[in-house]
Design a protein around this motif. Structure first.
Motif, PDB file in Angstrom:
ATOM      1  N   LEU A  39       0.822  -1.161  -0.118  1.00  0.00           N
ATOM      2  CA  LEU A  39      -0.031   0.060   0.124  1.00  0.00           C
ATOM      3  C   LEU A  39       0.949   1.429  -0.062  1.00  0.00           C
ATOM      4  CD1 LEU A  39      -2.947  -0.914   2.579  1.00  0.00           C
ATOM      5  CD2 LEU A  39      -2.990  -0.796   0.083  1.00  0.00           C
ATOM      6  N   ALA A  40       2.238   1.155   0.455  1.00  0.00           N
ATOM      7  CA  ALA A  40       3.010   2.417   0.641  1.00  0.00           C
ATOM      8  C   ALA A  40       3.515   2.553  -0.654  1.00  0.00           C
ATOM      9  CB  ALA A  40       4.045   2.319   1.516  1.00  0.00           C
ATOM     10  N   ALA A  41       3.915   1.567  -1.356  1.00  0.00           N
ATOM     11  CA  ALA A  41       4.405   1.903  -2.944  1.00  0.00           C
ATOM     12  C   ALA A  41       3.848   0.788  -3.634  1.00  0.00           C
ATOM     13  CB  ALA A  41       6.023   1.850  -2.843  1.00  0.00           C
ATOM     14  N   PRO A  42       2.642   0.753  -4.396  1.00  0.00           N
ATOM     15  CA  PRO A  42       1.874  -0.321  -4.870  1.00  0.00           C
ATOM     16  C   PRO A  42       2.603  -0.451  -6.454  1.00  0.00           C
ATOM     17  CG  PRO A  42       0.643   1.535  -4.865  1.00  0.00           C
ATOM     18  CD  PRO A  42       1.582   1.941  -3.903  1.00  0.00           C
ATOM     19  N   MET A  43       2.446  -1.750  -6.657  1.00  0.00           N
ATOM     20  CA  MET A  43       2.941  -1.833  -8.153  1.00  0.00           C
ATOM     21  C   MET A  43       1.915  -1.237  -8.991  1.00  0.00           C
ATOM     22  SD  MET A  43       3.802  -6.063  -7.987  1.00  0.00           S
ATOM     23  CE  MET A  43       1.806  -6.502  -7.728  1.00  0.00           C
ATOM     24  N   PRO A  44       2.576  -0.923 -10.159  1.00  0.00           N
ATOM     25  CA  PRO A  44       1.832  -0.067 -11.249  1.00  0.00           C
ATOM     26  C   PRO A  44       0.621  -0.882 -11.753  1.00  0.00           C
ATOM     27  CG  PRO A  44       4.000  -0.743 -12.280  1.00  0.00           C
ATOM     28  CD  PRO A  44       3.943  -0.937 -10.785  1.00  0.00           C
ATOM     29  N   LEU A  45      -0.526  -0.601 -11.155  1.00  0.00           N
ATOM     30  CA  LEU A  45      -1.964  -1.381 -11.840  1.00  0.00           C
ATOM     31  C   LEU A  45      -2.724  -0.458 -12.399  1.00  0.00           C
ATOM     32  CD1 LEU A  45      -2.459  -3.479  -8.331  1.00  0.00           C
ATOM     33  CD2 LEU A  45      -1.816  -4.080 -10.635  1.00  0.00           C
ATOM     34  N   GLY A  46      -2.473   0.892 -12.430  1.00  0.00           N
ATOM     35  CA  GLY A  46      -3.421   1.684 -13.015  1.00  0.00           C
ATOM     36  C   GLY A  46      -4.057   2.196 -11.955  1.00  0.00           C
ATOM     37  N   THR A  47      -4.344   3.804 -12.164  1.00  0.00           N
ATOM     38  CA  THR A  47      -4.870   4.600 -11.207  1.00  0.00           C
ATOM     39  C   THR A  47      -6.318   3.945 -10.598  1.00  0.00           C
ATOM     40  OG1 THR A  47      -3.880   6.372 -12.350  1.00  0.00           O
ATOM     41  CG2 THR A  47      -5.114   6.926 -10.558  1.00  0.00           C
ATOM     42  N   GLN A  48      -7.099   3.529 -11.571  1.00  0.00           N
ATOM     43  CA  GLN A  48      -8.511   3.099 -11.140  1.00  0.00           C
ATOM     44  C   GLN A  48      -8.574   1.905 -10.397  1.00  0.00           C
ATOM     45  OE1 GLN A  48     -10.851   2.107 -14.560  1.00  0.00           O
ATOM     46  NE2 GLN A  48     -12.866   2.864 -13.434  1.00  0.00           N
ATOM     47  N   MET A  49      -7.451   0.892 -10.665  1.00  0.00           N
ATOM     48  CA  MET A  49      -7.576  -0.365  -9.770  1.00  0.00           C
ATOM     49  C   MET A  49      -6.801  -0.006  -8.430  1.00  0.00           C
ATOM     50  SD  MET A  49      -7.932  -3.534  -9.391  1.00  0.00           S
ATOM     51  CE  MET A  49      -8.194  -4.407 -10.994  1.00  0.00           C
ATOM     52  N   GLU A  50      -6.008   0.995  -8.217  1.00  0.00           N
ATOM     53  CA  GLU A  50      -5.360   1.466  -7.115  1.00  0.00           C
ATOM     54  C   GLU A  50      -6.321   2.098  -6.246  1.00  0.00           C
ATOM     55  OE1 GLU A  50      -1.901   3.986  -7.624  1.00  0.00           O
ATOM     56  OE2 GLU A  50      -0.783   2.439  -8.576  1.00  0.00           O
ATOM     57  N   GLU A  51      -7.231   3.094  -6.916  1.00  0.00           N
ATOM     58  CA  GLU A  51      -8.298   3.573  -6.028  1.00  0.00           C
ATOM     59  C   GLU A  51      -9.314   2.614  -5.590  1.00  0.00           C
ATOM     60  OE1 GLU A  51      -9.747   6.636  -4.389  1.00  0.00           O
ATOM     61  OE2 GLU A  51      -7.969   6.775  -5.361  1.00  0.00           O
ATOM     62  N   LEU A  52      -9.540   1.732  -6.468  1.00  0.00           N
ATOM     63  CA  LEU A  52     -10.633   0.738  -6.044  1.00  0.00           C
ATOM     64  C   LEU A  52     -10.038  -0.038  -4.734  1.00  0.00           C
ATOM     65  CD1 LEU A  52     -13.391  -0.847  -6.778  1.00  0.00           C
ATOM     66  CD2 LEU A  52     -11.927  -2.460  -8.252  1.00  0.00           C
ATOM     67  N   PHE A  53      -8.667  -0.718  -4.972  1.00  0.00           N
ATOM     68  CA  PHE A  53      -8.316  -1.430  -3.777  1.00  0.00           C
ATOM     69  C   PHE A  53      -8.078  -0.582  -2.529  1.00  0.00           C
ATOM     70  CE2 PHE A  53      -4.683  -3.155  -1.439  1.00  0.00           C
ATOM     71  CZ  PHE A  53      -5.266  -4.562  -1.192  1.00  0.00           C
ATOM     72  N   ARG A  54      -7.759   0.799  -2.634  1.00  0.00           N
ATOM     73  CA  ARG A  54      -7.710   1.525  -1.542  1.00  0.00           C
ATOM     74  C   ARG A  54      -9.155   1.708  -0.638  1.00  0.00           C
ATOM     75  NH1 ARG A  54      -2.580   4.075  -0.707  1.00  0.00           N
ATOM     76  NH2 ARG A  54      -1.404   3.982  -2.808  1.00  0.00           N
ATOM     77  N   ARG A  55      -9.899   1.997  -1.608  1.00  0.00           N
ATOM     78  CA  ARG A  55     -11.557   2.067  -1.157  1.00  0.00           C
ATOM     79  C   ARG A  55     -11.885   0.842  -0.375  1.00  0.00           C
ATOM     80  NH1 ARG A  55     -17.114   3.441  -4.248  1.00  0.00           N
ATOM     81  NH2 ARG A  55     -18.021   4.336  -2.514  1.00  0.00           N
ATOM     82  N   TYR A  56     -11.519  -0.237  -1.252  1.00  0.00           N
ATOM     83  CA  TYR A  56     -11.942  -1.567  -0.515  1.00  0.00           C
ATOM     84  C   TYR A  56     -11.569  -1.484   0.723  1.00  0.00           C
ATOM     85  CZ  TYR A  56     -12.016  -6.660   0.533  1.00  0.00           C
ATOM     86  OH  TYR A  56     -12.164  -7.406   1.403  1.00  0.00           O
TER      87      TYR A  56
END
Length: 97
Positions: A39-56
């Motif tokens: 979560l501190a330095a996530p792999m590049p998954l795309g902004t939309q996927m990162e936001e979805l995971f953080r929200r989850y």
């Protein structure tokens, strides 16, 4: 002699339980560290996927916190000893899938 065999069997069972508990705690800590670093330095998954995971993670944390709080308050109102500890355990155990 029978008493010694019972003691030996019980000692083996307790040793196995403690060994498994220690392994489970260690695996949980490793998983928590992995998630924290990811979560501190996530792999590049795309902004939309990162936001979805953080929200989850945020919503899961809030829901589990609410559940733990409800368990603690309910047990406290029933006069159960260690109600806050049970609420904390309810939060932690509901957070782990």
């Amino acid at each position: 002699q029978a008493l010694e065999k019972v003691e030996e069997v019980l000692s083996a069972i307790v040793g196995e339980i403690l060994g498994n508990a220690w392994r489970m705690i260690l695996e949980f800590l490793m998983m928590a560290l992995y998630i924290a670093f990811w979560l501190a330095a996530p792999m590049p998954l795309g902004t939309q996927m990162e936001e979805l995971f953080r929200r989850y993670i945020l919503l899961k944390g809030l829901a589990c916190c609410g559940y733990g709080l409800c368990v603690g308050v309910l047990l406290g109102s029933l006069g159960v000893d260690l109600a806050p500890a049970f609420g904390l355990f309810a939060f932690l155990l509901s957070f782990v899938p």
